[in-house]
Design a protein around this motif. Structure first.
Motif, mmCIF file in Angstrom:
data_model
loop_
_atom_site.group_PDB
_atom_site.id
_atom_site.type_symbol
_atom_site.label_atom_id
_atom_site.label_comp_id
_atom_site.label_asym_id
_atom_site.label_seq_id
_atom_site.Cartn_x
_atom_site.Cartn_y
_atom_site.Cartn_z
ATOM 1 N N SER A 141 1.100 -1.332 0.098
ATOM 2 C CA SER A 141 -0.009 -0.290 -0.071
ATOM 3 C C SER A 141 1.011 1.141 -0.122
ATOM 4 O O SER A 141 0.473 2.323 -0.580
ATOM 5 C CB SER A 141 -1.235 -0.188 1.175
ATOM 6 N N ILE A 145 0.802 3.895 -2.650
ATOM 7 C CA ILE A 145 0.301 5.416 -2.920
ATOM 8 C C ILE A 145 1.429 6.431 -3.077
ATOM 9 O O ILE A 145 1.250 7.580 -4.073
ATOM 10 C CB ILE A 145 0.648 6.267 -1.015
ATOM 11 N N CYS A 160 -5.606 3.145 2.862
ATOM 12 C CA CYS A 160 -4.654 4.269 2.969
ATOM 13 C C CYS A 160 -5.231 4.835 5.160
ATOM 14 O O CYS A 160 -6.787 5.128 4.739
ATOM 15 C CB CYS A 160 -5.256 4.769 2.116
ATOM 16 N N PRO A 163 -6.191 10.011 5.157
ATOM 17 C CA PRO A 163 -6.585 10.426 3.727
ATOM 18 C C PRO A 163 -4.854 11.488 3.547
ATOM 19 O O PRO A 163 -3.950 11.943 4.673
ATOM 20 C CB PRO A 163 -7.387 11.757 4.231
ATOM 21 N N GLU A 168 -7.735 11.332 -4.092
ATOM 22 C CA GLU A 168 -9.019 11.368 -4.277
ATOM 23 C C GLU A 168 -9.037 9.405 -3.402
ATOM 24 O O GLU A 168 -8.143 8.907 -3.956
ATOM 25 C CB GLU A 168 -9.861 10.812 -5.653
ATOM 26 N N GLN A 169 -9.966 9.883 -2.530
ATOM 27 C CA GLN A 169 -9.969 8.127 -2.448
ATOM 28 C C GLN A 169 -11.830 7.563 -1.761
ATOM 29 O O GLN A 169 -12.332 8.194 -1.100
ATOM 30 C CB GLN A 169 -9.541 8.055 -0.701
ATOM 31 N N ARG A 170 -12.149 6.196 -1.904
ATOM 32 C CA ARG A 170 -13.266 6.119 -2.013
ATOM 33 C C ARG A 170 -13.091 4.646 -1.097
ATOM 34 O O ARG A 170 -12.223 3.478 -1.869
ATOM 35 C CB ARG A 170 -13.994 5.697 -3.276
ATOM 36 N N CYS A 171 -13.397 4.620 0.052
ATOM 37 C CA CYS A 171 -13.930 3.064 0.692
ATOM 38 C C CYS A 171 -14.822 1.854 -0.229
ATOM 39 O O CYS A 171 -15.940 2.122 -0.856
ATOM 40 C CB CYS A 171 -15.013 2.951 1.961
ATOM 41 N N HIS A 283 -8.960 0.685 -0.189
ATOM 42 C CA HIS A 283 -10.136 2.045 -0.728
ATOM 43 C C HIS A 283 -9.511 1.827 -2.650
ATOM 44 O O HIS A 283 -8.204 1.807 -2.932
ATOM 45 C CB HIS A 283 -9.067 3.670 -0.012
ATOM 46 N N LEU A 285 -8.171 4.988 -5.261
ATOM 47 C CA LEU A 285 -7.440 5.322 -4.836
ATOM 48 C C LEU A 285 -6.286 6.446 -5.835
ATOM 49 O O LEU A 285 -6.580 5.288 -7.113
ATOM 50 C CB LEU A 285 -6.057 5.495 -3.652
#
Length: 319
Positions: A141, A145, A160, A163, A168-171, A283, A285
């Protein structure tokens, strides 16, 4: 539902309210839904109230910072998910430009993404965009990133903990970790074990299972509970950690849903605590300032539609 009420809903219901409600249910939090929708928390709360007023039903029972959907709320969520799923498929079917989109996608991923919804998403995406090439690279991970911050990849699926500026991040998945031992371990098969029985046991660990790293909740749990055993084996790969636990090197943490078959086949044994240790999110990302080509944008849009259609628990389950 009476015909006059149904006509009223068809004519007057704001479909954006359903979209907001879908995100609230998927995130199980008004504040997280607001962040995902780029709205203020009061705006999301007001949208929920307007939807409840329009339908004449309470959809969510609030209990402090937490909430539970009512029976009506569960039904509205199911119907709204179907509606948006059909709308997404309709948009794709009517768009005769999809066959013309070409390009390459570089996706970075942690090892062992175990989700039927994800597998079906990839199959549907390939059917829809047959001329798009997809390259998936497995890495830690932290490396995902770093690569995204350097704008060298389209997107990533990784852990992640906090933040990251510019990303941008979405679970996408919420995995519950628990402690297990393997068939070759002395605790295998023993009933009525307590936490005290585990404290002196040696541990198999992820390399990111360190204070401050992406799996730090596992390290914090061991520290708070007073574990005294040492870490005798470690790997960044979930499959290798699982292999080492099975081989009896020590006890260790794994996502519950990934080892269901191992439990059934008596390769692994579930240890206390019964409720597990912690939830760890994977996430989706991407760099918000990276210029995406048509193929990359189609991938991100399709992933977001999939996350709108399926709740977090549904993404872990078998279809």
């Amino acid at each position: 539902m009476r015909a006059d009420v149904a006509r009223f809903l068809n004519d007057r219901l704001d479909w954006n309210l359903l979209r907001t409600y879908l995100v609230i249910m998927q995130e199980r939090s008004v504040s997280r839904a607001a962040a995902r929708l780029h709205l203020t928390q009061p705006a999301v709360s007001q949208a929920l109230k307007r939807l409840e007023d329009t339908l004449g039903r309470r959809l969510i029972e609030r209990r402090g910072p937490h909430f539970e959907p009512t029976r009506a709320g569960e039904e509205v969520y199911r119907i709204a998910s179907d509606i948006y799923g059909h709308m997404s498929r309709l948009e794709t079917e009517l768009d005769d430009r999809t066959d013309d989109i070409t390009g390459s996608i570089r996706l970075l991923s942690v090892s062992r993404i175990d989700s039927d919804v994800y597998d079906e998403f990839l199959a549907e995406f390939h059917r829809t965009y047959p001329r798009i090439d997809l390259q998936i690279e497995v890495m830690r991970s932290s490396d995902i990133i770093s690569s995204l911050l350097q704008k060298t990849a389209t997107a990533g699926l990784g852990l992640c903990r906090t933040p990251v500026d510019k990303l941008e991040q979405r679970c996408f998945l919420r995995q519950r970790y628990a402690i297990f031992c393997g068939r070759h371990h002395r605790l295998f098969g023993r009933q009525a074990l307590t936490m005290d029985d585990l404290l002196a046991e040696n541990f198999v660990s992820f390399t990111s299972d360190q204070i401050g790293d992406s799996l730090s909740p596992l390290a914090v749990f061991r520290d708070q509970r007073g574990f005294t055993g040492r870490i005798v084996a470690a790997s960044p790969s979930l499959d290798e950690v699982r292999r080492l636990i099975f081989a009896g090197y020590g006890i260790g943490c794994l996502p519950e849903h990934i080892v269901r078959d191992d439990i059934a086949q008596q390769r692994l044994w579930r240890l206390p605590p019964e409720e597990g240790l912690a939830d760890v999110n994977i996430h989706l990302l991407w760099h918000r300032a990276r210029k995406m080509n048509a193929a990359e944008q189609a991938f991100l849009d399709s992933m977001e539609r999939t996350m709108q259609r399926y709740s977090l628990p549904e993404r872990l389950g078998s279809r």
